[in-house]
Design a protein around this motif. Structure first.
Motif, PDB file in Angstrom:
ATOM      1  N   THR A 127      12.272   4.775 -12.984  1.00 14.84           N
ATOM      2  CA  THR A 127      12.712   3.396 -12.834  1.00 14.84           C
ATOM      3  C   THR A 127      13.066   2.830 -14.209  1.00 14.84           C
ATOM      4  O   THR A 127      12.606   3.332 -15.227  1.00 14.84           O
ATOM      5  N   VAL A 168      17.000  -8.541 -19.163  1.00 14.16           N
ATOM      6  CA  VAL A 168      15.724  -8.347 -18.479  1.00 14.16           C
ATOM      7  C   VAL A 168      15.438  -9.514 -17.543  1.00 14.16           C
ATOM      8  O   VAL A 168      14.971  -9.336 -16.422  1.00 14.16           O
ATOM      9  N   ARG A 169      15.749 -10.720 -18.009  1.00 12.73           N
ATOM     10  CA  ARG A 169      15.407 -11.892 -17.209  1.00 12.73           C
ATOM     11  C   ARG A 169      16.278 -12.006 -15.968  1.00 12.73           C
ATOM     12  O   ARG A 169      15.805 -12.397 -14.906  1.00 12.73           O
ATOM     13  N   ILE A 177       6.324  -7.512 -20.252  1.00 12.46           N
ATOM     14  CA  ILE A 177       6.203  -6.475 -21.284  1.00 12.46           C
ATOM     15  C   ILE A 177       7.566  -6.170 -21.895  1.00 12.46           C
ATOM     16  O   ILE A 177       7.705  -6.064 -23.114  1.00 12.46           O
ATOM     17  N   LEU A 178       8.573  -6.059 -21.038  1.00 14.86           N
ATOM     18  CA  LEU A 178       9.899  -5.732 -21.562  1.00 14.86           C
ATOM     19  C   LEU A 178      10.417  -6.840 -22.465  1.00 14.86           C
ATOM     20  O   LEU A 178      10.991  -6.586 -23.519  1.00 14.86           O
ATOM     21  N   ILE A 179      10.220  -8.088 -22.046  1.00 15.80           N
ATOM     22  CA  ILE A 179      10.653  -9.193 -22.899  1.00 15.80           C
ATOM     23  C   ILE A 179       9.885  -9.148 -24.214  1.00 15.80           C
ATOM     24  O   ILE A 179      10.435  -9.377 -25.293  1.00 15.80           O
ATOM     25  N   VAL A 232      12.049   0.242 -15.747  1.00 14.34           N
ATOM     26  CA  VAL A 232      10.900  -0.200 -16.518  1.00 14.34           C
ATOM     27  C   VAL A 232      10.147   0.977 -17.122  1.00 14.34           C
ATOM     28  O   VAL A 232       9.786   0.977 -18.296  1.00 14.34           O
ATOM     29  N   LYS A 233       9.951   2.013 -16.323  1.00 17.86           N
ATOM     30  CA  LYS A 233       9.218   3.172 -16.836  1.00 17.86           C
ATOM     31  C   LYS A 233       9.976   3.813 -17.987  1.00 17.86           C
ATOM     32  O   LYS A 233       9.376   4.209 -18.994  1.00 17.86           O
ATOM     33  N   GLY A 285       5.808   0.412 -12.829  1.00 17.64           N
ATOM     34  CA  GLY A 285       7.156  -0.133 -12.625  1.00 17.64           C
ATOM     35  C   GLY A 285       7.496  -0.465 -11.216  1.00 17.64           C
ATOM     36  O   GLY A 285       8.622  -0.339 -10.775  1.00 17.64           O
ATOM     37  N   GLU A 322       8.575   6.813  -7.559  1.00 19.52           N
ATOM     38  CA  GLU A 322       9.911   6.227  -7.525  1.00 19.52           C
ATOM     39  C   GLU A 322      10.862   6.865  -8.512  1.00 19.52           C
ATOM     40  O   GLU A 322      11.999   6.437  -8.645  1.00 19.52           O
ATOM     41  N   TRP A 366       8.297 -16.898 -18.729  1.00 15.73           N
ATOM     42  CA  TRP A 366       7.801 -17.757 -17.665  1.00 15.73           C
ATOM     43  C   TRP A 366       8.783 -17.782 -16.515  1.00 15.73           C
ATOM     44  O   TRP A 366       9.782 -18.464 -16.530  1.00 15.73           O
ATOM     45  N   ARG A 367       8.544 -16.985 -15.527  1.00 13.82           N
ATOM     46  CA  ARG A 367       9.327 -17.046 -14.302  1.00 13.82           C
ATOM     47  C   ARG A 367       8.356 -16.644 -13.215  1.00 13.82           C
ATOM     48  O   ARG A 367       7.982 -15.491 -13.139  1.00 13.82           O
ATOM     49  N   TYR A 413       5.777  -6.402 -15.286  1.00 14.18           N
ATOM     50  CA  TYR A 413       6.388  -5.622 -16.353  1.00 14.18           C
ATOM     51  C   TYR A 413       7.505  -6.351 -17.059  1.00 14.18           C
ATOM     52  O   TYR A 413       7.825  -6.053 -18.191  1.00 14.18           O
ATOM     53  N   ARG A 414       8.101  -7.340 -16.370  1.00 13.63           N
ATOM     54  CA  ARG A 414       9.155  -8.123 -17.003  1.00 13.63           C
ATOM     55  C   ARG A 414       8.647  -8.698 -18.328  1.00 13.63           C
ATOM     56  O   ARG A 414       9.321  -8.668 -19.347  1.00 13.63           O
ATOM     57  N   PHE A 473      19.267  -8.557 -24.846  1.00 14.78           N
ATOM     58  CA  PHE A 473      18.363  -7.693 -24.089  1.00 14.78           C
ATOM     59  C   PHE A 473      17.430  -8.531 -23.215  1.00 14.78           C
ATOM     60  O   PHE A 473      17.249  -8.262 -22.023  1.00 14.78           O
ATOM     61  N   VAL A 474      16.856  -9.566 -23.827  1.00 19.36           N
ATOM     62  CA  VAL A 474      15.936 -10.425 -23.075  1.00 19.36           C
ATOM     63  C   VAL A 474      16.663 -11.060 -21.900  1.00 19.36           C
ATOM     64  O   VAL A 474      16.130 -11.143 -20.779  1.00 19.36           O
TER      65      VAL A 474
END
Lengths: 356, 350
Positions: free
Chosen positions: B162, B342-343, A172-174, B164-165, A356, B159, A162-163, A169-170, B338-339
């Motif tokens: 990246t 990412v955050r 998904i990564l989390i 994310v990709k 991305g 790009e 939640w941000r 994608y954030r 990791f989280v």
């Protein structure tokens, strides 16, 4: 591949209205046709699943036995005793995964946001495996645990991601991080287990439709009967959500309520599916996009996606059990086939510059 | 520096000060590593005193007592393996983060470890290969294949690759390979028993033969990797600037990927896929040393084994008389890290 409507410049307003009406009619017709075709395909696969095996049966024999139209003890034993549970769990789990996956994808507006990809399935798995290994649980207890695990995982995801909303994608990564966390714990629980239980649990972890107990199966079937119509009813707000929150609000959708309701439906369905068959990979991820490809302009049908999921799972189970040198868990086949699809999805969205 | 600009006069002393602090810092880390290694030899389900360890190490022949057997045949090889594998994973992560300019790059996340693992499982179960000296080659092939595949898919589009990709392509490859690996293992009970622990990533039960099998590869690759600092600093400025500085970007990248494949492949062949060391440690190192890869690489090489051995010792102490696999400890501790990255990281560039 929609037939583009050729506008005749006679009376613009009436012509345009007619064109729109025609478009809508065509779209509804196509949607109905595709959904019916999928339903027929699922039914056919369902019957075929019960025909093949070491003891071959005809289609009519199977149907008659399931509907109790004839009495033939040996056929009844094979069909109702051995094959019906597997076939029924493949259908119900496939329906649940397909519906749940497409709801997640549409809510989060992201083709990668399926429950098996963002840690919800792994949360359910952790709870269920812990129950199997540590408490020797079975049946409905496992279902309950899986549901609890899925809810905890969804809440964790929601809070962590939640941000400014949970899109992008954030999230998904989390989700991947959360999934790794749970899978690490699952690995630990497995390594504490006795080998027999570990084998059972490992089987369960890969996902397989051939191991459901009738209690879990009944629960899932009941949930589908109740929740699929609910999901369909919530489709209109869902459509509006796809336009973006502001547009949806302008159209009078109570965004937060519908979103919460839909998420609840999706989480319950996926958790019960996990309880029946374990975390079957990739079905939830691919069912929605495949259904949309079939539907053409009339995208987004939850029912069509659910039927696609069922067809996929039945096919994967046929492959896993009958085309492999040794019978394998269904999840092995779906995973091995699904990963290339996912990579292709990434590659194509990247080329369109949407990634991305 | 000819014609000292204001910039140069401001940064040169700062750089000198940093070097003054960072040099001794390496020595401090070596001392910490020695302490952790000592813990790793002495702690476990059977505690062994310092004098016993020294006696066993001093005579270096097994006098038949339980203590010296445990020390020489289990604890010491395990500790050495932990140091080597940790260093390999840390450096591999740092190089990947530098080459891809991506804070989320790591051999685990990019699917490289699972590529190596899948090929090792295939070699053991299907081809009947035995002996780490043989299957380590399969691990290299698998690691290199996964790395090339993930990087190629992530590079498609406007790009380029990246963060994310890369992470997503890595996750997809990991998921697909994991189910293939599981499928192979499921059909074979012995293999399941053999690989159940290996799949979680563990230092347990891997003794001298494995150490001997992978050590040469790891030592050579670690030595080579220390020369990448300048090249990574160039790449960190962006491809165009690096080219302008006279670097062969493609060649650098290919060489770096080859080193990473050897490091990650050998580490995975020895201990199974261990997660998160390679992701988090370079960030720690960057936090200490700033952006200069000539410092980040040696710091990662020393910090990572400290983290890995600590996780291993914690797993042994917490769950005594059983033990927690190091992969589990790291997954449970590392996933939140990791989280957090990412955050809060700006997911643009390192």
């Amino acid at each position: 591949m929609a037939a583009t409507t050729a506008f005749k410049t006679v009376a613009p307003s009436s012509a345009a209205a007619a064109a729109v009406r025609g478009n809508r009619r065509r779209r509804a017709a196509r949607s109905a046709a595709v959904t019916c075709a999928l339903a027929v395909a699922v039914f056919a696969l369902f019957v075929v699943t019960m025909m093949v095996g070491s003891f071959r049966l005809g289609a009519w024999e199977v149907i008659a036995s399931v509907l109790h139209l004839r009495d033939d003890p040996s056929v009844d034993f094979v069909v109702r005793g051995l094959r019906l549970p597997t076939a029924a769990s493949a259908v119900t789990v496939g329906l649940a995964l397909g519906a749940s996956g497409t709801i997640f994808q549409q809510l989060l507006r992201n083709p990668l946001a399926s429950p098996d990809f963002v840690g919800i399935t792994s949360g359910a798995s952790l709870a269920a495996v812990s129950g199997i290994v540590l408490l020797q649980a079975s049946g409905l207890v496992v279902s309950g645990l899986a549901l609890g695990g899925a809810i905890v995982a969804s809440l964790a995801m929601y809070l962590l991601a939640w941000r400014d909303g949970v899109t992008g994608y954030r999230f998904i990564l989390i989700g991947i991080g959360v999934a790794v966390f749970f899978e690490g714990l699952v690995g630990y629980v497995l390594s504490r287990a006795q080998l027999y239980e570990a084998r059972q649990a490992m089987h369960w972890l890969t996902g397989s439709v051939g191991q459901a107990s009738s209690d879990e199966l009944r629960l899932l079937a009941g949930a589908l009967i109740v929740l699929l119509p609910v999901a369909v009813l919530l489709q209109r707000p869902l459509r509006a959500l796809e336009l973006g929150d502001d547009a949806a609000r302008a159209l009078g959708t109570r965004t937060e309520l519908s979103r919460a309701g839909l998420l609840a439906v999706a989480v319950v369905l996926v958790a019960l599916a996990v309880a029946v068959a374990g975390p079957i990979a990739f079905v939830a991820l691919v069912a929605g996009p495949i259904a949309n490809r079939l539907l053409g302009p009339a995208t987004g049908g939850v029912v069509a996606a659910a039927l696609t999921g069922a067809a996929l799972l039945l096919t994967a189970d046929l492959v896993a059990v009958h085309l492999m040198p040794t019978p394998l868990p269904t999840g092995v086949v779906t995973g091995a086939v699904g990963a290339p699809y996912l990579l292709w999805l990434l590659a194509t969205t990247n080329r369109q510059g949407a990634g991305g | 520096m000819s014609a000292p600009s204001r910039y140069a006069t401001r940064t040169a002393p700062r750089r000198a000060r940093r070097a003054l602090a960072l040099g001794p810092g390496l020595a401090v880390l070596c001392a910490v590593l020695a302490v952790v290694a000592f813990l790793s030899v002495t702690q476990g389900s059977r505690s062994i005193g310092l004098s016993d360890v020294l006696r066993a190490l001093g005579s270096l022949d097994n006098d038949g007592s339980i203590t010296s057997t445990v020390t020489l045949e289990l604890r010491v090889p395990r500790t050495l393996l932990g140091i080597l594998v940790g260093a390999a994973l840390g450096v591999a992560g740092a190089i990947l983060q530098g080459v891809t300019r991506n804070p989320l790059a790591d051999a685990g996340i990019m699917g490289i470890n699972s590529g190596a693992a899948a090929f090792v499982v295939f070699a053991i179960t299907v081809l009947g290969v035995r002996g780490v000296g043989v299957y380590v080659w399969f691990a290299f092939i698998g690691a290199a294949g996964a790395l090339v595949l993930v990087y190629a898919i992530a590079s498609l589009g406007r790009e380029g690759a990246t963060p994310v990709k890369l992470a997503l392509a890595g996750a997809a490859v990991t998921a697909g390979l994991a189910s293939v690996t599981t499928g192979i293992v499921m059909t074979n009970v012995d293999a399941l028993n053999e690989l159940r622990f290996w799949q979680v990533g563990s230092l347990a039960g891997r003794y001298a033969p494995i150490l001997v099998g992978v050590a040469p590869f790891l030592l050579v690759a670690l030595a080579v990797s220390m020369f990448f600092g300048r090249a990574l600093n160039g790449l960190a400025l962006g491809e165009d600037v690096a080219r302008g500085l006279g670097q062969h970007v493609t060649r650098t990248r290919a060489a770096a990927f080859a080193v990473v494949a050897v490091l990650a492949g050998a580490a995975t062949a020895a201990c199974g896929p261990i997660v998160f060391v390679g992701l988090v440690v370079p960030h720690l190192a960057r936090f200490i040393c700033g952006p200069d890869y000539r410092w980040i690489l040696p710091y990662s090489m020393l910090l990572a084994p400290i983290v890995l051995l600590l996780a291993d010792v914690v797993g042994r102490v917490v769950a005594a008389p059983d033990e927690l696999q190091v992969g589990v400890v790291l997954g449970v501790v590392g996933a939140p890290a990791f989280v957090a990255i990412v955050r809060y990281a700006r997911l643009s560039e390192v």
